[in-house]
Design a protein around this motif. Structure first.
Motif, PDB file in Angstrom:
ATOM      1  N   PRO A 272       0.833  -1.206   0.000  1.00 46.02           N
ATOM      2  CA  PRO A 272       0.000   0.000   0.000  1.00 46.02           C
ATOM      3  C   PRO A 272       0.869   1.258   0.000  1.00 46.02           C
ATOM      4  O   PRO A 272       2.066   1.196   0.254  1.00 46.02           O
ATOM      5  CB  PRO A 272      -0.782  -0.134   1.304  1.00 46.02           C
ATOM      6  N   PHE A 273       0.214   2.399  -0.240  1.00 42.06           N
ATOM      7  CA  PHE A 273       0.982   3.636  -0.361  1.00 42.06           C
ATOM      8  C   PHE A 273       0.430   4.739   0.542  1.00 42.06           C
ATOM      9  O   PHE A 273       0.629   5.913   0.293  1.00 42.06           O
ATOM     10  CB  PHE A 273       0.991   4.111  -1.820  1.00 42.06           C
ATOM     11  N   SER A 274      -0.260   4.389   1.586  1.00 50.75           N
ATOM     12  CA  SER A 274      -0.791   5.400   2.499  1.00 50.75           C
ATOM     13  C   SER A 274       0.307   5.878   3.446  1.00 50.75           C
ATOM     14  O   SER A 274       0.963   5.071   4.109  1.00 50.75           O
ATOM     15  CB  SER A 274      -1.957   4.815   3.306  1.00 50.75           C
ATOM     16  N   ASN A 275       0.538   7.191   3.482  1.00 51.61           N
ATOM     17  CA  ASN A 275       1.525   7.809   4.382  1.00 51.61           C
ATOM     18  C   ASN A 275       2.922   7.242   4.152  1.00 51.61           C
ATOM     19  O   ASN A 275       3.665   6.992   5.098  1.00 51.61           O
ATOM     20  CB  ASN A 275       1.124   7.607   5.851  1.00 51.61           C
ATOM     21  N   ARG A 276       3.306   7.061   2.913  1.00 47.28           N
ATOM     22  CA  ARG A 276       4.606   6.453   2.624  1.00 47.28           C
ATOM     23  C   ARG A 276       5.699   7.475   2.334  1.00 47.28           C
ATOM     24  O   ARG A 276       6.813   7.101   1.991  1.00 47.28           O
ATOM     25  CB  ARG A 276       4.482   5.478   1.445  1.00 47.28           C
ATOM     26  N   LEU A 277       5.407   8.757   2.477  1.00 47.15           N
ATOM     27  CA  LEU A 277       6.421   9.795   2.304  1.00 47.15           C
ATOM     28  C   LEU A 277       6.430  10.679   3.536  1.00 47.15           C
ATOM     29  O   LEU A 277       5.376  11.058   4.055  1.00 47.15           O
ATOM     30  CB  LEU A 277       6.138  10.637   1.053  1.00 47.15           C
ATOM     31  N   ALA A 278       7.634  11.010   3.995  1.00 52.09           N
ATOM     32  CA  ALA A 278       7.772  11.827   5.200  1.00 52.09           C
ATOM     33  C   ALA A 278       7.069  13.167   5.032  1.00 52.09           C
ATOM     34  O   ALA A 278       6.948  13.698   3.923  1.00 52.09           O
ATOM     35  CB  ALA A 278       9.250  12.041   5.510  1.00 52.09           C
ATOM     36  N   GLN A 279       6.618  13.715   6.148  1.00 48.22           N
ATOM     37  CA  GLN A 279       5.958  15.020   6.093  1.00 48.22           C
ATOM     38  C   GLN A 279       6.958  16.137   5.855  1.00 48.22           C
ATOM     39  O   GLN A 279       6.657  17.126   5.195  1.00 48.22           O
ATOM     40  CB  GLN A 279       5.189  15.252   7.394  1.00 48.22           C
ATOM     41  N   SER A 280       8.151  15.976   6.399  1.00 46.05           N
ATOM     42  CA  SER A 280       9.187  16.990   6.225  1.00 46.05           C
ATOM     43  C   SER A 280       9.994  16.674   4.966  1.00 46.05           C
ATOM     44  O   SER A 280      10.764  15.708   4.925  1.00 46.05           O
ATOM     45  CB  SER A 280      10.107  17.019   7.456  1.00 46.05           C
ATOM     46  N   VAL A 281       9.798  17.475   3.934  1.00 45.81           N
ATOM     47  CA  VAL A 281      10.484  17.281   2.652  1.00 45.81           C
ATOM     48  C   VAL A 281      10.974  18.640   2.165  1.00 45.81           C
ATOM     49  O   VAL A 281      10.542  19.687   2.670  1.00 45.81           O
ATOM     50  CB  VAL A 281       9.533  16.644   1.608  1.00 45.81           C
ATOM     51  N   PRO A 282      11.869  18.678   1.183  1.00 45.61           N
ATOM     52  CA  PRO A 282      12.322  19.967   0.632  1.00 45.61           C
ATOM     53  C   PRO A 282      11.142  20.804   0.141  1.00 45.61           C
ATOM     54  O   PRO A 282      10.104  20.277  -0.257  1.00 45.61           O
ATOM     55  CB  PRO A 282      13.242  19.547  -0.517  1.00 45.61           C
ATOM     56  N   SER A 283      11.309  22.113   0.156  1.00 46.23           N
ATOM     57  CA  SER A 283      10.205  23.029  -0.148  1.00 46.23           C
ATOM     58  C   SER A 283       9.644  22.823  -1.550  1.00 46.23           C
ATOM     59  O   SER A 283       8.437  22.964  -1.768  1.00 46.23           O
ATOM     60  CB  SER A 283      10.668  24.480   0.028  1.00 46.23           C
ATOM     61  N   ASN A 284      10.491  22.483  -2.520  1.00 47.98           N
ATOM     62  CA  ASN A 284       9.972  22.292  -3.878  1.00 47.98           C
ATOM     63  C   ASN A 284       9.100  21.036  -3.970  1.00 47.98           C
ATOM     64  O   ASN A 284       8.117  21.000  -4.720  1.00 47.98           O
ATOM     65  CB  ASN A 284      11.123  22.213  -4.881  1.00 47.98           C
ATOM     66  N   ILE A 285       9.424  20.011  -3.171  1.00 43.93           N
ATOM     67  CA  ILE A 285       8.604  18.798  -3.148  1.00 43.93           C
ATOM     68  C   ILE A 285       7.279  19.080  -2.443  1.00 43.93           C
ATOM     69  O   ILE A 285       6.212  18.623  -2.870  1.00 43.93           O
ATOM     70  CB  ILE A 285       9.352  17.648  -2.455  1.00 43.93           C
TER      71      ILE A 285
END
Length: 450
Positions: A272-285
Protein backbone atom coordinates in the motif's frame (compact mmCIF):
# COMPACT_ATOMS: atom_id res chain seq x y z
CA UNK A 1 3.48 -41.37 110.64
CA UNK A 2 5.29 -41.44 107.41
CA UNK A 3 4.47 -39.21 104.40
CA UNK A 4 3.43 -42.22 102.38
CA UNK A 5 1.02 -43.30 105.09
CA UNK A 6 -0.49 -39.87 105.33
CA UNK A 7 -1.10 -39.83 101.57
CA UNK A 8 -3.09 -43.01 101.95
CA UNK A 9 -5.64 -41.40 104.28
CA UNK A 10 -9.18 -41.25 102.94
CA UNK A 11 -10.36 -38.00 101.34
CA UNK A 12 -12.72 -37.33 104.21
CA UNK A 13 -9.76 -36.78 106.51
CA UNK A 14 -8.82 -33.64 104.52
CA UNK A 15 -12.17 -31.90 104.90
CA UNK A 16 -12.42 -28.86 107.07
CA UNK A 17 -14.26 -29.38 110.34
CA UNK A 18 -17.96 -28.66 109.96
CA UNK A 19 -17.95 -28.74 106.10
CA UNK A 20 -20.94 -30.35 104.44
CA UNK A 21 -20.37 -33.16 102.03
CA UNK A 22 -21.93 -31.62 98.76
CA UNK A 23 -21.27 -27.86 99.18
CA UNK A 24 -17.95 -27.63 97.31
CA UNK A 25 -19.01 -28.75 93.80
CA UNK A 26 -22.17 -26.62 93.86
CA UNK A 27 -20.21 -23.50 94.73
CA UNK A 28 -17.72 -24.16 91.95
CA UNK A 29 -20.57 -24.55 89.42
CA UNK A 30 -21.99 -21.17 90.37
CA UNK A 31 -18.59 -19.53 89.92
CA UNK A 32 -18.10 -21.08 86.46
CA UNK A 33 -21.57 -19.93 85.38
CA UNK A 34 -20.88 -16.36 86.50
CA UNK A 35 -17.57 -16.32 84.63
CA UNK A 36 -19.26 -17.55 81.44
CA UNK A 37 -21.94 -14.87 81.69
CA UNK A 38 -19.31 -12.18 82.25
CA UNK A 39 -17.34 -13.37 79.21
CA UNK A 40 -20.44 -13.34 77.02
CA UNK A 41 -21.41 -9.85 78.20
CA UNK A 42 -17.89 -8.53 77.53
CA UNK A 43 -17.84 -10.00 74.05
CA UNK A 44 -21.24 -8.48 73.25
CA UNK A 45 -20.16 -5.05 74.49
CA UNK A 46 -16.99 -5.25 72.37
CA UNK A 47 -18.96 -6.03 69.23
CA UNK A 48 -21.46 -3.25 69.90
CA UNK A 49 -18.65 -0.78 70.51
CA UNK A 50 -17.04 -1.77 67.19
CA UNK A 51 -20.26 -1.18 65.24
CA UNK A 52 -20.97 2.15 66.92
CA UNK A 53 -17.46 3.38 66.16
CA UNK A 54 -17.92 2.74 62.43
CA UNK A 55 -16.19 -0.60 62.22
CA UNK A 56 -19.30 -2.26 60.81
CA UNK A 57 -19.36 -5.76 59.50
CA UNK A 58 -15.85 -5.46 58.12
CA UNK A 59 -14.25 -5.34 61.61
CA UNK A 60 -12.30 -8.44 62.46
CA UNK A 61 -12.78 -9.70 66.05
CA UNK A 62 -9.90 -11.62 67.58
CA UNK A 63 -10.91 -14.75 69.43
CA UNK A 64 -9.03 -17.49 71.16
CA UNK A 65 -11.85 -19.92 70.59
CA UNK A 66 -11.02 -22.49 67.91
CA UNK A 67 -14.72 -22.72 67.01
CA UNK A 68 -15.02 -19.05 65.98
CA UNK A 69 -13.72 -18.27 62.47
CA UNK A 70 -12.07 -14.90 61.95
CA UNK A 71 -14.04 -12.61 59.65
CA UNK A 72 -12.54 -11.53 56.35
CA UNK A 73 -11.94 -7.87 55.65
CA UNK A 74 -14.39 -6.37 53.15
CA UNK A 75 -12.85 -5.85 49.68
CA UNK A 76 -11.75 -2.23 49.16
CA UNK A 77 -13.95 -0.28 46.75
CA UNK A 78 -12.54 0.11 43.21
CA UNK A 79 -10.63 3.30 42.64
CA UNK A 80 -12.55 5.89 40.59
CA UNK A 81 -11.43 6.35 36.96
CA UNK A 82 -9.07 9.19 36.22
CA UNK A 83 -10.64 12.43 34.96
CA UNK A 84 -11.27 12.37 31.23
CA UNK A 85 -10.93 8.60 30.85
CA UNK A 86 -14.64 7.70 30.62
CA UNK A 87 -17.22 8.83 28.06
CA UNK A 88 -19.74 10.99 29.92
CA UNK A 89 -20.83 13.45 27.23
CA UNK A 90 -24.34 11.99 27.10
CA UNK A 91 -24.73 12.75 30.82
CA UNK A 92 -23.44 16.29 30.34
CA UNK A 93 -25.91 16.78 27.50
CA UNK A 94 -28.83 15.63 29.66
CA UNK A 95 -27.86 18.18 32.27
CA UNK A 96 -27.39 21.04 29.79
CA UNK A 97 -30.26 20.32 27.43
CA UNK A 98 -32.93 22.22 29.43
CA UNK A 99 -30.97 25.45 29.04
CA UNK A 100 -30.28 24.72 25.36
CA UNK A 101 -33.96 24.04 24.80
CA UNK A 102 -34.78 27.59 25.87
CA UNK A 103 -33.34 28.69 22.53
CA UNK A 104 -35.96 26.67 20.66
CA UNK A 105 -38.26 29.67 20.40
CA UNK A 106 -35.67 31.41 18.23
CA UNK A 107 -36.42 29.20 15.24
CA UNK A 108 -40.13 29.96 15.40
CA UNK A 109 -39.75 33.68 15.98
CA UNK A 110 -36.52 34.50 14.14
CA UNK A 111 -38.28 35.56 10.95
CA UNK A 112 -40.31 38.18 12.80
CA UNK A 113 -37.40 39.35 14.92
CA UNK A 114 -34.73 39.40 12.24
CA UNK A 115 -35.25 43.10 11.60
CA UNK A 116 -35.31 43.92 15.29
CA UNK A 117 -32.21 45.19 17.02
CA UNK A 118 -33.06 42.99 19.98
CA UNK A 119 -32.53 39.81 18.03
CA UNK A 120 -29.23 38.21 18.89
CA UNK A 121 -27.19 38.05 15.73
CA UNK A 122 -25.94 34.65 14.73
CA UNK A 123 -22.28 33.72 14.77
CA UNK A 124 -22.51 33.24 11.02
CA UNK A 125 -23.58 36.85 10.52
CA UNK A 126 -20.76 38.41 12.52
CA UNK A 127 -17.07 38.45 11.70
CA UNK A 128 -15.07 37.21 14.67
CA UNK A 129 -11.64 38.29 13.45
CA UNK A 130 -10.26 41.59 12.29
CA UNK A 131 -9.04 41.66 8.71
CA UNK A 132 -5.31 42.31 8.73
CA UNK A 133 -5.50 43.78 5.24
CA UNK A 134 -3.00 41.26 3.88
CA UNK A 135 -4.70 38.86 1.45
CA UNK A 136 -3.82 35.19 1.47
CA UNK A 137 -1.52 34.31 -1.40
CA UNK A 138 -0.86 30.79 -2.71
CA UNK A 139 2.74 29.73 -2.22
CA UNK A 140 2.72 27.03 -4.90
CA UNK A 141 3.85 29.15 -7.82
CA UNK A 142 6.77 30.77 -6.02
CA UNK A 143 8.32 27.45 -4.94
CA UNK A 144 7.84 25.28 -8.00
CA UNK A 145 10.71 25.15 -10.44
CA UNK A 146 9.61 24.73 -14.04
CA UNK A 147 12.11 23.22 -16.41
CA UNK A 148 12.15 20.79 -19.30
CA UNK A 149 11.64 17.27 -18.02
CA UNK A 150 14.59 14.91 -18.63
CA UNK A 151 14.09 11.40 -20.05
CA UNK A 152 12.32 9.27 -17.45
CA UNK A 153 13.83 6.41 -15.48
CA UNK A 154 10.72 4.23 -15.80
CA UNK A 155 7.17 3.89 -14.54
CA UNK A 156 5.85 4.19 -10.99
CA UNK A 157 2.63 2.47 -9.93
CA UNK A 158 1.00 2.96 -6.53
CA UNK A 159 -2.13 1.67 -4.80
CA UNK A 160 -3.89 4.28 -2.67
CA UNK A 161 -5.62 2.72 0.33
CA UNK A 162 -7.93 4.03 3.02
CA UNK A 163 -10.81 6.46 2.73
CA UNK A 164 -11.15 9.34 0.30
CA UNK A 165 -8.99 11.69 2.37
CA UNK A 166 -6.18 9.13 2.69
CA UNK A 167 -6.42 8.37 -1.02
CA UNK A 168 -6.10 12.05 -1.82
CA UNK A 169 -2.99 12.38 0.34
CA UNK A 170 -1.53 9.24 -1.24
CA UNK A 171 -1.97 10.74 -4.70
CA UNK A 172 -0.16 13.91 -3.60
CA UNK A 173 2.71 11.81 -2.23
CA UNK A 174 2.81 9.67 -5.38
CA UNK A 175 3.38 12.72 -7.57
CA UNK A 176 6.12 13.89 -5.21
CA UNK A 177 7.86 10.49 -5.28
CA UNK A 178 7.58 10.32 -9.08
CA UNK A 179 9.36 13.67 -9.22
CA UNK A 180 12.09 12.42 -6.87
CA UNK A 181 12.64 9.31 -9.01
CA UNK A 182 12.17 11.12 -12.33
CA UNK A 183 9.53 8.49 -13.09
CA UNK A 184 6.37 8.48 -15.16
CA UNK A 185 3.40 8.11 -12.81
CA UNK A 186 0.65 5.72 -13.84
CA UNK A 187 -2.79 6.95 -12.74
CA UNK A 188 -3.12 5.51 -9.20
CA UNK A 189 -5.42 2.61 -8.44
CA UNK A 190 -7.60 2.43 -5.33
CA UNK A 191 -7.57 -0.42 -2.85
CA UNK A 192 -11.01 -1.98 -2.39
CA UNK A 193 -11.80 -1.13 1.21
CA UNK A 194 -13.52 -3.86 3.23
CA UNK A 195 -15.71 -1.30 5.00
CA UNK A 196 -16.98 0.94 2.20
CA UNK A 197 -16.64 -1.69 -0.56
CA UNK A 198 -16.30 1.14 -3.05
CA UNK A 199 -15.03 -0.12 -6.41
CA UNK A 200 -14.65 3.39 -7.87
CA UNK A 201 -11.72 4.06 -10.17
CA UNK A 202 -9.66 7.25 -10.28
CA UNK A 203 -11.71 8.60 -13.19
CA UNK A 204 -14.99 7.99 -11.34
CA UNK A 205 -13.96 10.45 -8.62
CA UNK A 206 -11.42 12.81 -10.18
CA UNK A 207 -11.02 14.48 -13.55
CA UNK A 208 -8.20 12.46 -15.13
CA UNK A 209 -7.51 14.78 -18.07
CA UNK A 210 -7.33 17.83 -15.83
CA UNK A 211 -4.96 15.96 -13.50
CA UNK A 212 -2.59 15.03 -16.32
CA UNK A 213 -2.66 18.47 -17.92
CA UNK A 214 -2.07 20.37 -14.66
CA UNK A 215 1.06 18.33 -13.90
CA UNK A 216 2.37 18.29 -17.47
CA UNK A 217 5.32 20.60 -16.77
CA UNK A 218 6.31 18.87 -13.52
CA UNK A 219 5.62 15.12 -13.70
CA UNK A 220 4.61 12.93 -16.61
CA UNK A 221 1.37 11.03 -15.97
CA UNK A 222 -0.18 8.27 -18.10
CA UNK A 223 -3.49 6.45 -17.72
CA UNK A 224 -2.01 2.94 -18.07
CA UNK A 225 1.25 1.10 -18.68
CA UNK A 226 2.39 0.78 -22.29
CA UNK A 227 1.75 -2.54 -23.99
CA UNK A 228 5.44 -3.44 -24.27
CA UNK A 229 5.91 -3.10 -20.50
CA UNK A 230 2.82 -5.17 -19.75
CA UNK A 231 4.03 -7.85 -22.15
CA UNK A 232 7.26 -8.24 -20.18
CA UNK A 233 5.18 -9.18 -17.12
CA UNK A 234 2.60 -11.31 -18.98
CA UNK A 235 -0.03 -8.60 -18.50
CA UNK A 236 -0.05 -9.45 -14.79
CA UNK A 237 0.36 -6.35 -12.61
CA UNK A 238 1.06 -8.47 -9.52
CA UNK A 239 4.20 -9.79 -11.27
CA UNK A 240 5.73 -6.33 -11.11
CA UNK A 241 7.99 -6.17 -8.02
CA UNK A 242 6.30 -4.50 -5.06
CA UNK A 243 8.74 -2.24 -3.24
CA UNK A 244 7.23 -2.39 0.24
CA UNK A 245 8.09 0.87 1.94
CA UNK A 246 7.80 1.90 5.58
CA UNK A 247 5.48 4.71 6.56
CA UNK A 248 6.90 8.24 6.36
CA UNK A 249 10.02 7.19 4.46
CA UNK A 250 12.44 9.99 3.65
CA UNK A 251 13.21 11.22 0.12
CA UNK A 252 16.68 9.66 0.49
CA UNK A 253 15.10 6.24 1.01
CA UNK A 254 13.42 6.43 -2.39
CA UNK A 255 16.58 7.61 -4.11
CA UNK A 256 18.80 4.97 -2.47
CA UNK A 257 16.45 1.95 -2.32
CA UNK A 258 13.73 2.35 -4.94
CA UNK A 259 15.56 4.14 -7.75
CA UNK A 260 18.10 1.32 -8.39
CA UNK A 261 15.25 -1.17 -8.85
CA UNK A 262 13.42 1.26 -11.12
CA UNK A 263 16.52 1.65 -13.30
CA UNK A 264 16.92 -2.13 -13.43
CA UNK A 265 13.34 -3.09 -14.32
CA UNK A 266 11.89 0.06 -15.83
CA UNK A 267 8.81 -0.15 -13.57
CA UNK A 268 8.16 -0.55 -9.83
CA UNK A 269 5.02 -0.87 -7.77
CA UNK A 270 4.39 0.33 -4.19
CA UNK A 271 1.35 -1.04 -2.39
CA UNK A 272 0.00 0.00 0.00
CA UNK A 273 0.98 3.64 -0.36
CA UNK A 274 -0.79 5.40 2.50
CA UNK A 275 1.53 7.81 4.38
CA UNK A 276 4.61 6.45 2.62
CA UNK A 277 6.42 9.79 2.30
CA UNK A 278 7.77 11.83 5.20
CA UNK A 279 5.96 15.02 6.09
CA UNK A 280 9.19 16.99 6.22
CA UNK A 281 10.48 17.28 2.65
CA UNK A 282 12.32 19.97 0.63
CA UNK A 283 10.20 23.03 -0.15
CA UNK A 284 9.97 22.29 -3.88
CA UNK A 285 8.60 18.80 -3.15
CA UNK A 286 6.09 20.21 -0.67
CA UNK A 287 5.01 22.78 -3.25
CA UNK A 288 4.38 19.93 -5.68
CA UNK A 289 2.16 18.26 -3.09
CA UNK A 290 0.20 21.50 -2.78
CA UNK A 291 -0.14 21.79 -6.55
CA UNK A 292 -1.69 18.34 -6.68
CA UNK A 293 -4.04 18.86 -3.74
CA UNK A 294 -5.35 22.32 -4.60
CA UNK A 295 -5.12 22.38 -8.39
CA UNK A 296 -4.59 19.04 -10.08
CA UNK A 297 -7.15 17.02 -8.11
CA UNK A 298 -10.55 18.19 -9.31
CA UNK A 299 -13.68 16.13 -8.87
CA UNK A 300 -15.22 14.50 -11.90
CA UNK A 301 -17.90 16.54 -13.65
CA UNK A 302 -20.95 14.59 -12.36
CA UNK A 303 -19.78 15.10 -8.77
CA UNK A 304 -19.05 18.79 -9.34
CA UNK A 305 -22.48 19.40 -10.84
CA UNK A 306 -24.33 17.72 -7.98
CA UNK A 307 -22.14 19.50 -5.41
CA UNK A 308 -23.00 22.89 -6.90
CA UNK A 309 -26.70 22.05 -6.74
CA UNK A 310 -26.45 20.97 -3.10
CA UNK A 311 -24.60 24.15 -2.15
CA UNK A 312 -27.30 26.25 -3.81
CA UNK A 313 -30.04 24.40 -1.94
CA UNK A 314 -28.23 24.78 1.38
CA UNK A 315 -27.89 28.52 0.84
CA UNK A 316 -31.63 28.80 0.24
CA UNK A 317 -32.35 26.83 3.42
CA UNK A 318 -30.04 29.16 5.35
CA UNK A 319 -32.09 32.32 4.85
CA UNK A 320 -32.04 33.06 8.60
CA UNK A 321 -28.28 33.53 8.41
CA UNK A 322 -27.98 35.28 5.07
CA UNK A 323 -27.26 32.11 3.11
CA UNK A 324 -24.38 31.10 5.38
CA UNK A 325 -24.22 27.65 6.94
CA UNK A 326 -21.86 25.31 8.78
CA UNK A 327 -20.61 22.13 7.14
CA UNK A 328 -19.11 19.38 9.29
CA UNK A 329 -17.51 16.10 8.32
CA UNK A 330 -18.36 13.59 11.03
CA UNK A 331 -15.90 10.74 11.49
CA UNK A 332 -17.93 8.31 13.54
CA UNK A 333 -18.26 5.40 11.15
CA UNK A 334 -18.00 1.87 12.51
CA UNK A 335 -14.46 1.33 11.24
CA UNK A 336 -13.25 4.61 12.76
CA UNK A 337 -14.72 3.78 16.16
CA UNK A 338 -13.34 0.23 16.02
CA UNK A 339 -9.84 1.31 14.99
CA UNK A 340 -9.67 3.91 17.77
CA UNK A 341 -10.19 1.19 20.43
CA UNK A 342 -12.26 3.65 22.45
CA UNK A 343 -15.36 2.79 24.45
CA UNK A 344 -18.52 4.85 24.66
CA UNK A 345 -21.83 4.15 26.39
CA UNK A 346 -22.98 1.05 24.52
CA UNK A 347 -21.90 -1.55 27.08
CA UNK A 348 -21.44 -5.20 26.13
CA UNK A 349 -23.31 -4.82 22.82
CA UNK A 350 -20.91 -2.10 21.69
CA UNK A 351 -17.87 -4.12 22.78
CA UNK A 352 -19.03 -7.17 20.82
CA UNK A 353 -19.71 -5.12 17.69
CA UNK A 354 -16.34 -3.38 17.88
CA UNK A 355 -14.44 -6.64 18.46
CA UNK A 356 -16.16 -8.13 15.41
CA UNK A 357 -15.43 -5.03 13.31
CA UNK A 358 -11.74 -5.09 14.24
CA UNK A 359 -11.46 -8.76 13.38
CA UNK A 360 -13.35 -8.32 10.13
CA UNK A 361 -11.25 -5.40 8.89
CA UNK A 362 -7.82 -6.00 10.41
CA UNK A 363 -7.71 -9.79 10.92
CA UNK A 364 -6.05 -10.22 14.27
CA UNK A 365 -3.96 -7.05 14.27
CA UNK A 366 -5.40 -6.08 17.64
CA UNK A 367 -4.89 -9.57 19.12
CA UNK A 368 -1.18 -9.85 18.48
CA UNK A 369 1.14 -10.76 21.32
CA UNK A 370 1.98 -7.68 23.34
CA UNK A 371 -0.86 -5.62 21.85
CA UNK A 372 -2.58 -3.79 24.71
CA UNK A 373 -5.92 -2.04 24.25
CA UNK A 374 -6.42 0.70 26.83
CA UNK A 375 -9.61 2.66 26.07
CA UNK A 376 -9.24 4.89 29.12
CA UNK A 377 -5.72 5.97 28.14
CA UNK A 378 -6.87 6.59 24.56
CA UNK A 379 -9.61 8.91 25.78
CA UNK A 380 -7.31 10.80 28.15
CA UNK A 381 -4.87 11.30 25.28
CA UNK A 382 -7.58 12.74 23.03
CA UNK A 383 -7.50 9.87 20.53
CA UNK A 384 -11.22 9.08 20.53
CA UNK A 385 -13.45 10.19 17.62
CA UNK A 386 -16.02 12.78 18.61
CA UNK A 387 -19.59 11.56 18.63
CA UNK A 388 -22.16 13.66 16.72
CA UNK A 389 -23.45 14.72 20.15
CA UNK A 390 -20.01 16.05 21.12
CA UNK A 391 -19.66 17.90 17.82
CA UNK A 392 -23.04 19.52 18.43
CA UNK A 393 -22.15 20.61 21.96
CA UNK A 394 -18.86 22.02 20.71
CA UNK A 395 -20.67 24.09 18.06
CA UNK A 396 -23.23 25.32 20.58
CA UNK A 397 -20.40 26.23 22.94
CA UNK A 398 -18.80 28.26 20.15
CA UNK A 399 -21.98 30.31 19.89
CA UNK A 400 -23.84 28.68 17.00
CA UNK A 401 -27.48 28.62 18.07
CA UNK A 402 -30.33 26.54 16.74
CA UNK A 403 -31.03 28.96 13.89
CA UNK A 404 -27.80 27.72 12.30
CA UNK A 405 -28.17 25.57 9.21
CA UNK A 406 -25.90 22.56 9.53
CA UNK A 407 -24.81 20.36 6.63
CA UNK A 408 -23.48 16.98 7.74
CA UNK A 409 -21.11 15.10 5.44
CA UNK A 410 -20.18 11.61 6.57
CA UNK A 411 -20.25 7.94 5.84
CA UNK A 412 -22.67 5.65 7.63
CA UNK A 413 -22.62 6.78 11.27
CA UNK A 414 -22.23 3.99 13.81
CA UNK A 415 -25.49 3.46 15.69
CA UNK A 416 -26.82 6.55 13.92
CA UNK A 417 -30.31 6.53 15.45
CA UNK A 418 -28.80 6.91 18.90
CA UNK A 419 -25.91 9.28 18.21
CA UNK A 420 -27.48 11.54 15.56
CA UNK A 421 -30.66 12.27 17.54
CA UNK A 422 -29.04 14.76 19.99
CA UNK A 423 -27.35 16.59 17.11
CA UNK A 424 -30.75 17.02 15.48
CA UNK A 425 -32.16 18.31 18.77
CA UNK A 426 -29.47 20.98 19.00
CA UNK A 427 -29.63 21.90 15.30
CA UNK A 428 -33.13 21.41 13.88
CA UNK A 429 -32.03 22.88 10.53
CA UNK A 430 -29.76 19.90 9.85
CA UNK A 431 -29.37 18.60 6.31
CA UNK A 432 -27.52 15.80 4.53
CA UNK A 433 -27.10 14.86 0.89
CA UNK A 434 -29.99 12.44 1.30
CA UNK A 435 -32.33 15.20 2.48
CA UNK A 436 -31.19 17.72 -0.16
CA UNK A 437 -30.83 15.54 -3.27
CA UNK A 438 -33.45 13.59 -5.14
CA UNK A 439 -33.11 9.78 -5.22
CA UNK A 440 -32.51 9.83 -8.97
CA UNK A 441 -29.69 12.35 -8.50
CA UNK A 442 -27.90 10.02 -6.11
CA UNK A 443 -28.61 6.88 -8.13
CA UNK A 444 -25.60 7.40 -10.42
CA UNK A 445 -23.32 7.25 -7.36
CA UNK A 446 -25.02 4.26 -5.77
CA UNK A 447 -21.99 1.97 -6.09
CA UNK A 448 -19.58 4.58 -4.74
CA UNK A 449 -18.98 6.13 -1.32
CA UNK A 450 -20.46 9.54 -2.14
Amino acid sequence: MSLAASMRKPAAAWRRPGARGGGGPRRRGVVVLLLALAYAAGTLMFLLAGRLSGGGPGVEVASSSPLQRPRRHAAPPPSPPQPGSVYRSHLVFERLWPSMRDDATLVASASSLSSSASWRRSMLMTSQYQNSGEPWMPCVNSRLIRSELPPSNGYLMIEANGGLNQQRLSICDAVAVASLLNAILVIPTFHLNSVWRDASKFGDIFDEDHFIETLREHVRVVKKLPEDVLLRFNHNISSIPNMRTKAYSSPNHYVQKVLPKLLELGVVRIAPFSNRLAQSVPSNIQALRCLVNYHALRFAEPIRNLAEDLVGRMMKKSYLTGGNYVSVHLRFEEDMVAFSCCTYDGGLKEKTEMDNARERSWRGKFRRHGQVINPEANRRDGKCPLTPLEVGMMLRGMGFDNTTSLYVASGKIYNSEKYMAPLGQMFPLLATKDSLALPEELAQFKMGSL
